[in-house]
Design a protein around this motif. Structure first.
Motif, PDB file in Angstrom:
ATOM      1  N   ALA A 110       0.828  -1.218   0.000  1.00  0.00           N
ATOM      2  CA  ALA A 110       0.000   0.000   0.000  1.00  0.00           C
ATOM      3  C   ALA A 110       0.853   1.254   0.000  1.00  0.00           C
ATOM      4  O   ALA A 110       0.511   2.251   0.636  1.00  0.00           O
ATOM      5  N   GLY A 111       1.956   1.222  -0.710  1.00  0.00           N
ATOM      6  CA  GLY A 111       2.798   2.398  -0.801  1.00  0.00           C
ATOM      7  C   GLY A 111       3.425   2.762   0.531  1.00  0.00           C
ATOM      8  O   GLY A 111       3.642   1.918   1.398  1.00  0.00           O
ATOM      9  N   VAL A 112       3.708   4.042   0.690  1.00  0.00           N
ATOM     10  CA  VAL A 112       4.207   4.566   1.956  1.00  0.00           C
ATOM     11  C   VAL A 112       3.212   5.615   2.431  1.00  0.00           C
ATOM     12  O   VAL A 112       2.231   5.912   1.753  1.00  0.00           O
ATOM     13  N   ASP A 113       3.464   6.193   3.593  1.00  0.00           N
ATOM     14  CA  ASP A 113       2.459   7.062   4.211  1.00  0.00           C
ATOM     15  C   ASP A 113       1.998   8.207   3.320  1.00  0.00           C
ATOM     16  O   ASP A 113       0.832   8.586   3.354  1.00  0.00           O
ATOM     17  N   ASP A 114       2.890   8.777   2.534  1.00  0.00           N
ATOM     18  CA  ASP A 114       2.521   9.964   1.766  1.00  0.00           C
ATOM     19  C   ASP A 114       2.668   9.786   0.263  1.00  0.00           C
ATOM     20  O   ASP A 114       2.736  10.763  -0.488  1.00  0.00           O
ATOM     21  N   PHE A 115       2.698   8.538  -0.197  1.00  0.00           N
ATOM     22  CA  PHE A 115       2.867   8.308  -1.630  1.00  0.00           C
ATOM     23  C   PHE A 115       2.248   6.981  -2.008  1.00  0.00           C
ATOM     24  O   PHE A 115       2.179   6.051  -1.199  1.00  0.00           O
ATOM     25  N   GLY A 116       1.805   6.896  -3.273  1.00  0.00           N
ATOM     26  CA  GLY A 116       1.158   5.678  -3.723  1.00  0.00           C
ATOM     27  C   GLY A 116      -0.178   5.481  -3.027  1.00  0.00           C
ATOM     28  O   GLY A 116      -0.863   6.443  -2.680  1.00  0.00           O
ATOM     29  N   LEU A 117      -0.555   4.231  -2.816  1.00  0.00           N
ATOM     30  CA  LEU A 117      -1.834   3.943  -2.175  1.00  0.00           C
ATOM     31  C   LEU A 117      -1.906   4.447  -0.738  1.00  0.00           C
ATOM     32  O   LEU A 117      -2.992   4.554  -0.171  1.00  0.00           O
ATOM     33  N   GLY A 118      -0.741   4.778  -0.157  1.00  0.00           N
ATOM     34  CA  GLY A 118      -0.742   5.371   1.176  1.00  0.00           C
ATOM     35  C   GLY A 118      -1.576   6.634   1.240  1.00  0.00           C
ATOM     36  O   GLY A 118      -2.162   6.958   2.289  1.00  0.00           O
ATOM     37  N   LYS A 119      -1.679   7.358   0.130  1.00  0.00           N
ATOM     38  CA  LYS A 119      -2.507   8.566   0.095  1.00  0.00           C
ATOM     39  C   LYS A 119      -3.983   8.234   0.305  1.00  0.00           C
ATOM     40  O   LYS A 119      -4.724   9.000   0.933  1.00  0.00           O
ATOM     41  N   LEU A 120      -4.411   7.091  -0.229  1.00  0.00           N
ATOM     42  CA  LEU A 120      -5.814   6.690  -0.089  1.00  0.00           C
ATOM     43  C   LEU A 120      -6.105   6.133   1.300  1.00  0.00           C
ATOM     44  O   LEU A 120      -7.249   6.179   1.762  1.00  0.00           O
ATOM     45  N   LEU A 121      -5.070   5.623   1.963  1.00  0.00           N
ATOM     46  CA  LEU A 121      -5.249   5.211   3.353  1.00  0.00           C
ATOM     47  C   LEU A 121      -5.428   6.427   4.246  1.00  0.00           C
ATOM     48  O   LEU A 121      -6.241   6.415   5.171  1.00  0.00           O
ATOM     49  N   GLN A 122      -4.681   7.473   3.965  1.00  0.00           N
ATOM     50  CA  GLN A 122      -4.791   8.685   4.771  1.00  0.00           C
ATOM     51  C   GLN A 122      -6.189   9.269   4.713  1.00  0.00           C
ATOM     52  O   GLN A 122      -6.694   9.798   5.708  1.00  0.00           O
ATOM     53  N   THR A 123      -6.823   9.187   3.564  1.00  0.00           N
ATOM     54  CA  THR A 123      -8.179   9.722   3.411  1.00  0.00           C
ATOM     55  C   THR A 123      -9.255   8.676   3.706  1.00  0.00           C
ATOM     56  O   THR A 123     -10.445   8.946   3.531  1.00  0.00           O
ATOM     57  N   LYS A 124      -8.824   7.486   4.120  1.00  0.00           N
ATOM     58  CA  LYS A 124      -9.721   6.389   4.503  1.00  0.00           C
ATOM     59  C   LYS A 124     -10.689   6.011   3.385  1.00  0.00           C
ATOM     60  O   LYS A 124     -11.861   5.737   3.621  1.00  0.00           O
ATOM     61  N   GLN A 125     -10.166   5.986   2.168  1.00  0.00           N
ATOM     62  CA  GLN A 125     -10.967   5.553   1.026  1.00  0.00           C
ATOM     63  C   GLN A 125     -10.878   4.051   0.802  1.00  0.00           C
ATOM     64  O   GLN A 125     -11.680   3.491   0.069  1.00  0.00           O
ATOM     65  N   ILE A 126      -9.902   3.397   1.432  1.00  0.00           N
ATOM     66  CA  ILE A 126      -9.720   1.952   1.294  1.00  0.00           C
ATOM     67  C   ILE A 126     -10.260   1.250   2.532  1.00  0.00           C
ATOM     68  O   ILE A 126      -9.899   1.597   3.651  1.00  0.00           O
ATOM     69  N   LYS A 127     -11.118   0.262   2.321  1.00  0.00           N
ATOM     70  CA  LYS A 127     -11.644  -0.510   3.456  1.00  0.00           C
ATOM     71  C   LYS A 127     -10.938  -1.854   3.606  1.00  0.00           C
ATOM     72  O   LYS A 127     -10.918  -2.439   4.690  1.00  0.00           O
ATOM     73  N   LYS A 128     -10.357  -2.361   2.495  1.00  0.00           N
ATOM     74  CA  LYS A 128      -9.701  -3.666   2.548  1.00  0.00           C
ATOM     75  C   LYS A 128      -8.524  -3.694   1.597  1.00  0.00           C
ATOM     76  O   LYS A 128      -8.602  -3.189   0.475  1.00  0.00           O
ATOM     77  N   MET A 129      -7.408  -4.292   2.064  1.00  0.00           N
ATOM     78  CA  MET A 129      -6.238  -4.514   1.224  1.00  0.00           C
ATOM     79  C   MET A 129      -6.007  -6.012   1.070  1.00  0.00           C
ATOM     80  O   MET A 129      -5.999  -6.743   2.056  1.00  0.00           O
ATOM     81  N   ILE A 130      -5.834  -6.450  -0.167  1.00  0.00           N
ATOM     82  CA  ILE A 130      -5.390  -7.808  -0.462  1.00  0.00           C
ATOM     83  C   ILE A 130      -3.956  -7.665  -0.919  1.00  0.00           C
ATOM     84  O   ILE A 130      -3.693  -7.206  -2.036  1.00  0.00           O
ATOM     85  N   SER A 131      -3.009  -8.009  -0.049  1.00  0.00           N
ATOM     86  CA  SER A 131      -1.615  -7.629  -0.240  1.00  0.00           C
ATOM     87  C   SER A 131      -0.672  -8.759   0.125  1.00  0.00           C
ATOM     88  O   SER A 131      -1.058  -9.749   0.750  1.00  0.00           O
ATOM     89  N   SER A 132       0.591  -8.541  -0.230  1.00  0.00           N
ATOM     90  CA  SER A 132       1.652  -9.470   0.133  1.00  0.00           C
ATOM     91  C   SER A 132       2.582  -8.879   1.179  1.00  0.00           C
ATOM     92  O   SER A 132       3.021  -9.560   2.096  1.00  0.00           O
ATOM     93  N   TYR A 133       2.880  -7.578   1.048  1.00  0.00           N
ATOM     94  CA  TYR A 133       3.815  -6.917   1.953  1.00  0.00           C
ATOM     95  C   TYR A 133       3.173  -5.645   2.487  1.00  0.00           C
ATOM     96  O   TYR A 133       2.617  -4.853   1.728  1.00  0.00           O
ATOM     97  N   VAL A 134       3.229  -5.456   3.797  1.00  0.00           N
ATOM     98  CA  VAL A 134       2.514  -4.327   4.394  1.00  0.00           C
ATOM     99  C   VAL A 134       3.410  -3.472   5.287  1.00  0.00           C
ATOM    100  O   VAL A 134       2.934  -2.729   6.132  1.00  0.00           O
ATOM    101  N   GLY A 135       4.708  -3.541   5.096  1.00  0.00           N
ATOM    102  CA  GLY A 135       5.611  -2.726   5.905  1.00  0.00           C
ATOM    103  C   GLY A 135       5.758  -1.315   5.360  1.00  0.00           C
ATOM    104  O   GLY A 135       5.188  -0.954   4.334  1.00  0.00           O
ATOM    105  N   GLU A 136       6.519  -0.480   6.075  1.00  0.00           N
ATOM    106  CA  GLU A 136       6.870   0.874   5.660  1.00  0.00           C
ATOM    107  C   GLU A 136       5.677   1.813   5.554  1.00  0.00           C
ATOM    108  O   GLU A 136       5.720   2.796   4.814  1.00  0.00           O
ATOM    109  N   ASN A 137       4.596   1.520   6.251  1.00  0.00           N
ATOM    110  CA  ASN A 137       3.429   2.386   6.184  1.00  0.00           C
ATOM    111  C   ASN A 137       2.780   2.420   7.570  1.00  0.00           C
ATOM    112  O   ASN A 137       2.039   1.521   7.952  1.00  0.00           O
ATOM    113  N   LYS A 138       3.074   3.477   8.313  1.00  0.00           N
ATOM    114  CA  LYS A 138       2.594   3.574   9.688  1.00  0.00           C
ATOM    115  C   LYS A 138       1.073   3.692   9.758  1.00  0.00           C
ATOM    116  O   LYS A 138       0.443   3.165  10.677  1.00  0.00           O
TER     117      LYS A 138
END
Length: 234
Positions: free
Chosen positions: A55-83
């Protein structure tokens, strides 16, 4: 058919809605569709399920959509580097379905190929196998994994012709090819657009039959997650 549209905003305008499933290409910040992700944020759609390696990092990539809470579910392999990812997951605000990396790639590839499910040994005897059908082949256990498809795929490629035939560049190909195949409607962000017929057929990595729209982003940021420079010896 000319599939090129004027902007990322135009490409998404009549396609994305609340509660969709999106497949988003990229590995870390390598090969992510930067302009399309920014345009998706601007739409304000919410309740999204995102299939992406991370999901990217906190301020780039999909991390931007996490900040705005537009994502309810992630289907992912790696979830590090994003507080923010970590905070939302631990607080129960974000649903996460962890999937082994190779399995995730095959789920998308199979979905794009019309294969509903497949057996794999990856995850046998672990939490990944819980609740899944187990079958024995040649004295070894395999678990059944269901393929993945998405309402919309957001993909990054290096070059496209106006018919949507794609050329990827080196490791930036990563999950993009599989995401493009798995999307019911696929939008591709590219750095170069050429006329139909300019690409050598042998150089095409993905045919335009999988692509619905193309967006030109000639100067992407291409941010590096962790840049390490060698210190100059005195």
């Amino acid at each position: 058919m000319n599939k090129l549209v004027a902007s990322a905003q135009e490409a998404l305008a009549d396609i994305v809605t609340d509660d969709q499933t999106l497949a988003v290409g990229g590995f870390g910040l390598c090969g992510i569709p930067e302009a399309l992700i920014d345009a998706l944020k601007e739409t304000g759609v919410k309740g999204l399920t995102c299939i992406s390696n991370n999901a990217g990092v906190d301020d780039f990539g999909l991390g931007k959509l996490l900040q705005t809470k537009q994502i309810k579910k992630m289907i992912s392999s790696y979830v590090g580097e994003n507080k923010e990812f970590e905070r939302q997951y631990l607080s129960g605000e974000l649903e996460v379905e962890l999937t082994p990396q190779g399995t995730l790639a095959e789920k998308l590839r199979a979905g794009g190929a019309g294969i509903p499910a497949f057996f794999t040994r990856t995850g046998v005897g672990t939490l990944i196998a819980e609740g899944k059908e187990v079958h024995e082949f040649e004295d070894k256990d395999y678990i059944l994994e269901h393929s993945l498809t998405a309402d919309v795929a957001l993909v990054k490629a290096y070059k496209a012709d106006k018919a949507g035939n794609l050329v990827f560049r080196k490791t930036a190909r990563n999950f993009n090819q599989e995401c493009a195949m798995a999307g019911k409607f696929t939008i591709v962000e590219v750095e170069q657009v050429v006329e139909i017929g300019e690409l050598d057929p042998d150089d095409i990595h993905l045919p335009g039959i999988y692509v619905n729209r193309i967006v030109l982003n000639a100067q992407p940021e291409k941010r590096i997650e962790q840049m390490t420079l060698k210190t100059e010896e005195v």
